[in-house]
Design a protein around this motif. Sequence first.
Motif: not given
Length: 213
Positions: A115-127
Amino acid sequence: MTQTTDGAQLAALRFMGKVVAAFSHDFKNSLAIINENAGLLKDLTAMAGSGRPLDPGRFETLADRIGQQVQRADEMTRQINCFAHSMDKTAQEVDLSEMLALAAALSRRPAALQRVVLEVAPASEPLRLTVFVFGLQRVLYECLQTAISASKPGSQVRLSAAGSARMMKVTIAPTDAAEKDLTPPEKIEQLADSLGAGIESEAGCLAVVWRRA
């Protein structure tokens, strides 16, 4: 072949088995929902055939439910296909944010069970990073399992990526960890080292770091 090599290959196979087993469970769930709604559609069709008036909206609702599961299964197929191709080459140039999205998908079921939610915060530009993708996914998977296991039910684990001229970094941060000291298995630290990266534990987070000379 040495015992160490045998152990490393067995660990890689176990990782693959965990991923495939998790996806097969999710596929089966989607198929079960599709089958259930297809059965309801069949019942409604039989009722309509007997002359009973029916609300067309009921057909539309069932069709929408089936369509949603088809889309879900299609997305899972894309993800498992991407994972399968991670072994094609020992070094591929990839975008780190895309790798985080795949890592979250591979850990979706273990996280849901806790019962854990995974949140992805992508970078502002390609890495862009050249790396053995299968090895990278193993490292991220094990770091995520460490973070998920340390997290309280109902909390989140956030994945983010950042980069500069001298460093690239993936941070895995539980929002409400029961344990503040997160330590991944030693074997994963060794695997990260083989990828030219290091694993750091800082302020209740895990970080996979590539430093440039």
